[in-house]
Design a protein around this motif. Structure first.
Motif, PDB file in Angstrom:
ATOM      1  N   PRO A 193       0.836  -1.209   0.000  1.00 24.45           N
ATOM      2  CA  PRO A 193       0.000   0.000   0.000  1.00 24.45           C
ATOM      3  C   PRO A 193       0.865   1.252   0.000  1.00 24.45           C
ATOM      4  CG  PRO A 193      -0.565  -1.473   1.818  1.00 24.45           C
ATOM      5  CD  PRO A 193       0.655  -2.025   1.170  1.00 24.45           C
ATOM      6  N   GLY A 194       0.487   2.204  -0.794  1.00 18.04           N
ATOM      7  CA  GLY A 194       1.262   3.441  -0.903  1.00 18.04           C
ATOM      8  C   GLY A 194       1.384   4.153   0.433  1.00 18.04           C
ATOM      9  N   ASP A 195       0.365   3.965   1.324  1.00 19.04           N
ATOM     10  CA  ASP A 195       0.390   4.647   2.635  1.00 19.04           C
ATOM     11  C   ASP A 195       1.608   4.250   3.450  1.00 19.04           C
ATOM     12  OD1 ASP A 195      -3.066   3.642   2.907  1.00 19.04           O
ATOM     13  OD2 ASP A 195      -2.043   5.064   1.570  1.00 19.04           O
ATOM     14  N   VAL A 196       1.938   2.958   3.362  1.00 22.51           N
ATOM     15  CA  VAL A 196       3.071   2.473   4.164  1.00 22.51           C
ATOM     16  C   VAL A 196       4.340   3.214   3.768  1.00 22.51           C
ATOM     17  CG1 VAL A 196       4.483   0.441   4.646  1.00 22.51           C
ATOM     18  CG2 VAL A 196       2.014   0.204   4.415  1.00 22.51           C
ATOM     19  N   ARG A 244       8.373   7.506   4.566  1.00 25.99           N
ATOM     20  CA  ARG A 244       9.106   8.688   4.098  1.00 25.99           C
ATOM     21  C   ARG A 244       8.959   9.846   5.064  1.00 25.99           C
ATOM     22  NH1 ARG A 244      11.209   7.880  -0.968  1.00 25.99           N
ATOM     23  NH2 ARG A 244       9.892   6.798  -2.442  1.00 25.99           N
ATOM     24  N   GLU A 254       4.528   6.088   2.155  1.00 24.85           N
ATOM     25  CA  GLU A 254       4.368   7.509   2.529  1.00 24.85           C
ATOM     26  C   GLU A 254       4.739   7.717   3.969  1.00 24.85           C
ATOM     27  OE1 GLU A 254       3.967   9.489  -0.582  1.00 24.85           O
ATOM     28  OE2 GLU A 254       3.357  10.563   1.225  1.00 24.85           O
ATOM     29  N   ALA A 255       4.178   6.862   4.824  1.00 25.06           N
ATOM     30  CA  ALA A 255       4.429   6.992   6.264  1.00 25.06           C
ATOM     31  C   ALA A 255       5.911   6.848   6.551  1.00 25.06           C
ATOM     32  CB  ALA A 255       3.643   5.907   7.010  1.00 25.06           C
TER      33      ALA A 255
END
Lengths: 321, 478
Positions: A215-218, A223, A220-221
């Motif tokens: 998931p892109g959220d992981v 970063r 993002e988080a």
């Protein structure tokens, strides 16, 4: 795989059957597939074919390994003599070492470069994504013999310099010009480079699809927390990709342990024995020397090597979870 | 409803693709006279057999009248299966096909044949597999000498001498061919039919020799080495060798060995009367390695195959090339041979000590041979063999201008060029010696060939090379 069949019927039924009837069909489907006899009936044909084609020859080879010669030509019972021969055979040890070196280099090269390429596709490539991915994957579908012929031309030195030697001599590295597949010191390395080039596209596609699943959220988080580059891979991507890495390693191992056709296409096992793998040695012993009995022993050894290697790789997966 | 249709289509598509995948690409159509060719994956690299390329000689080809007057062929119905390493329209394949067609048209209309082509690299394996399942083809190409010996011992091939005697056609075979084959079979009978009567030696590029200041081809080994040095100084690669095909290099070792140790040297080592590690054998290996060390083979000789080496000779890129008289097929091909009809010469293996082996002793062989399965042999096959030996000589001389080991009564005085050169050389031969691997069993010969590549790159010393052969010999003798 029960669910697929069950849901198919379910959707079919949606338009025409009543609720009670639908429930009935689902229940009966489940009952059928839990019934031991039904399971046996479904599995039996495939099991029979698998046993005859895969399991039976293994025992047949075991039986052959106690004999000497070729069935039909000079077949003699010799007991454990072939196994003794295996322990003393220098050629067998050389072939084994060649095989192990090849497995190590090629496995790490294929999976490693595949991973790097996948990361590049995800994080670095912005334009021409599809074209680059297609080009990288393209060598996987080429026939092995065509690739062997191609690389033989690339590595050529007599009568004319091939691609590699031309490039080296034109940029001033004349002293690096050598017979890449004509001498024992570089032949195996050249073969590994060829096989890595072929398969890295395959693994890059596998890893890329695994990365897409994250998931892109992981990311993002991560970063936001300050991870980037190496630490992003080490703490986030690495652990998440571990299962797929193990699968790729097992895949790659089973491909490289069977090293045969690429070596045959490029160097025919030469020069000398520099690229002769266990499979090639087994083939030579069984069909050129006409000693199918001894060849069967080597075949059994390859079989055990496959099992041991796969088990070893699987352990990496289980232990960490 | 739509989902049902889609699902059905998908399952049909999947089943079709599985079946397509199962459809074997090696299915042999059982056409009675049409060519059935299983295309091999590897290129048809030359082995100990003549390289197959378009033949073309000066001789005009008129259909040979079958000299079978008085032949009481009973015209039995028979279909024979031919397993060959030559494509149906080139080299020996063309000759065999022509002979079969002629036999069917002129003698036995109830005869038919199936022709199967397999690459020479795969031949031994295929025959071994067929023998194990008792399914050897009626006629198959093979290598004479030790490789055939196993099949002779197992009584899987027909005793040709007896067939010739029974059908009264012994006179059709050339006597030197017969004596060569008898030596190779190790018995007093022959178990195969020859497809060639070849001499081997050194082909050289005349223009290169002129450029290097060599006035005449060498007759002794010292002259040979001096000439190679002159070529190298003139900037020409002295020797082209097919290191990738291995046998091209072992022939060189054999050439030096026979001249220094005699015709029986290889046989004695195999029979145990001498050891491969004796000084004179090691010296021969040492000699060839010294040439490699001096750079006379060019760089990367292990990557060059015999076809490429031959091309290098014809292009003038190399001065000398060892090969057999079958090389004339390439030489007679005007598009391939840049040196022209008079640009390549031939000299026999140089002499070391004339009392051990003289200049009239040539390396000779009968090419790849044809053998017949004894399980499938019957009277009809016998009549076919009779027709074969009586007519192959004529067909070969008329179609390709080559000698196959059979007597012929077609006028051959009109042959010119390279074919004449070869015929003259054969006429000069008073005795013959066999090639390196002729007396070796498959394990020993495989090791001898494989390790020669390591010998050339200095990965093995001559002593170690010979020891490897000795070890393989000892291991296979058990």
């Amino acid at each position: 795989m029960p669910p697929a069949g069950g849901t198919f019927f379910l959707s079919e039924c949606q338009t025409t059957k009543s609720a009670a009837e639908k429930k009935g069909m689902v229940i009966s489907m489940k009952k059928v597939l839990q019934n031991k006899k039904a399971i046996l009936l479904f599995v039996l044909p495939a099991l029979i074919i698998y046993s005859v084609i895969v399991i039976l020859p293994i025992f047949w080879s075991l039986y052959y390994s106690f004999f000497d010669g070729t069935p039909g030509l000079k077949w003699k019972f010799t007991g454990l003599h072939n196994y003794e021969l295996l322990l003393r055979d220098k050629n067998f040890r050389t072939a084994l070492i060649v095989n192990l070196k090849y497995i190590a280099f090629t496995m790490i090269g294929q999976v490693g470069l595949g991973l790097l390429l996948a990361l590049m596709f995800e994080f670095w490539l912005t334009k021409f994504k599809t074209i680059v991915r297609t080009l990288v994957f393209f060598p996987v579908v080429l026939p092995t013999v065509a690739i062997g012929t191609l690389f033989r031309k690339i590595y050529e030195i007599q009568p004319n310099y091939g691609l590699l030697n031309s490039v080296l001599s034109n940029i001033g590295l004349q002293k690096l010009v050598q017979a890449w597949i004509g001498q024992a010191s570089t032949a195996l390395g050249s073969l590994c480079v060829m096989d890595i080039w072929v398969a890295m596209g395959f693994y890059s596609v596998i890893f890329y699809s695994a990365i897409l699943d994250i998931p892109g959220d992981v990311i993002e988080a991560a970063r936001i927390d300050g991870a980037s580059g190496i630490s992003l891979f080490r703490y986030i991507l690495g652990p998440l990709l571990r299962p797929i890495m193990v699968v790729s390693l097992v895949f790659s191992f089973s491909g490289t342990v069977k090293m045969f056709e690429s070596a045959l296409a490029l160097t025919k096992g030469g020069p000398g024995n520099a690229t002769r793998s266990l499979s090639m040695y087994m083939y030579q012993v069984s069909f050129t020397y006409n000693k199918v009995g001894y060849g069967s022993v080597i075949a059994l050894f390859i079989f055990l090597l496959c099992i041991a290697g796969s088990a070893l790789i699987q352990r990496f997966d289980v232990r960490e979870d | 409803m739509r989902k049902k249709v889609i699902a059905t289509l998908l399952s049909v598509a999947m089943t079709a693709s599985i079946l397509a995948g199962c459809g074997s690409s090696t299915a042999q159509p059982a056409a009675s006279s049409a060519a059935a060719s299983a295309a091999p994956a590897s290129s048809a690299a030359a082995s100990a057999a003549p390289a197959s390329s378009a033949a073309g000689t000066a001789a005009a080809s008129t259909a040979a009248a079958a000299t079978t007057a008085g032949d009481k062929d009973p015209q039995k119905t028979k279909t024979i299966k031919i397993l060959s390493i030559w494509d149906q329209d080139s080299d020996n394949g063309a000759l065999i096909t022509k002979l079969c067609d002629q036999y069917k048209a002129q003698v036995n209309p109830n005869f038919s044949y199936e022709y199967e082509y397999v690459s020479s690299d795969d031949l031994k394996t295929k025959i071994a597999t067929l023998a194990a399942s008792n399914d050897l083809p009626d006629v198959f190409a093979y290598e004479s000498g030790k490789p055939l010996a196993d099949y002779i011992d197992a009584k899987q091939v027909v005793n040709i001498s007896q067939v010739l005697k029974k059908y009264n056609c012994e006179n059709s075979l050339n006597t030197s061919a017969v004596s060569l084959l008898k030596t190779l079979s190790g018995t007093d009978d022959i178990y195969d039919l020859p497809l060639g009567l070849n001499v081997e030696g050194f082909w050289y590029n005349k223009a290169d020799f002129q450029k290097a200041g060599i006035s005449a081809p060498p007759t002794t080994w010292d002259e040979f080495e001096a000439d190679c040095q002159k070529l190298k100084s003139a900037g020409i690669q002295p020797i082209a060798a097919g290191g990738s095909d291995k046998w091209g290099v072992t022939r060189l070792i054999n050439a030096y060995l026979v001249r220094t140790a005699g015709t029986d040297a290889m046989k004695n080592a195999y029979d145990g009367k001498a050891k491969y590690t004796d000084a004179v054998y090691v010296k021969a290996a040492q000699k060839i390695q010294s040439w490699a060390d001096k750079g006379w083979f060019g760089k990367g000789v292990n990557t060059v195959d015999m076809t490429t080496a031959g091309t290098m000779l014809m292009n003038g890129q190399a001065g000398i090339f060892y090969n057999g008289s079958w090389f004339t097929q390439n030489l007679n091909d005007a598009t391939a041979n840049k040196a022209g009809a008079d640009g390549i010469g031939f000299f026999n293996v140089p002499v070391a000590d004339a009392s051990i082996s003289g200049a009239d002793s040539y390396s000779m062989n009968c090419g790849n041979i044809l053998s017949f399965s004894s399980a499938k042999y019957d009277d009809a096959t016998g009549w076919f063999i009779k027709y074969f030996v009586e007519n192959m000589g004529n067909i070969a001389m008329q179609t390709q201008g080559t000698i196959k080991g059979y007597n012929y009564n077609v006028d051959s005085s009109k042959v010119t060029g390279y074919t004449k050169l070869v015929l003259d050389e054969i006429a000069k031969a008073k005795s013959a010696f066999t090639w390196y691997e002729a007396t070796m069993d498959s394990q020993t010969s495989t090791v001898a060939q494989e390790q020669v590549q390591s010998l050339l790159t200095d990965d093995l010393t001559p002593q170690q090379y010979m020891q490897a052969i000795q070890d393989a010999h000892d291991m296979s003798a058990k």
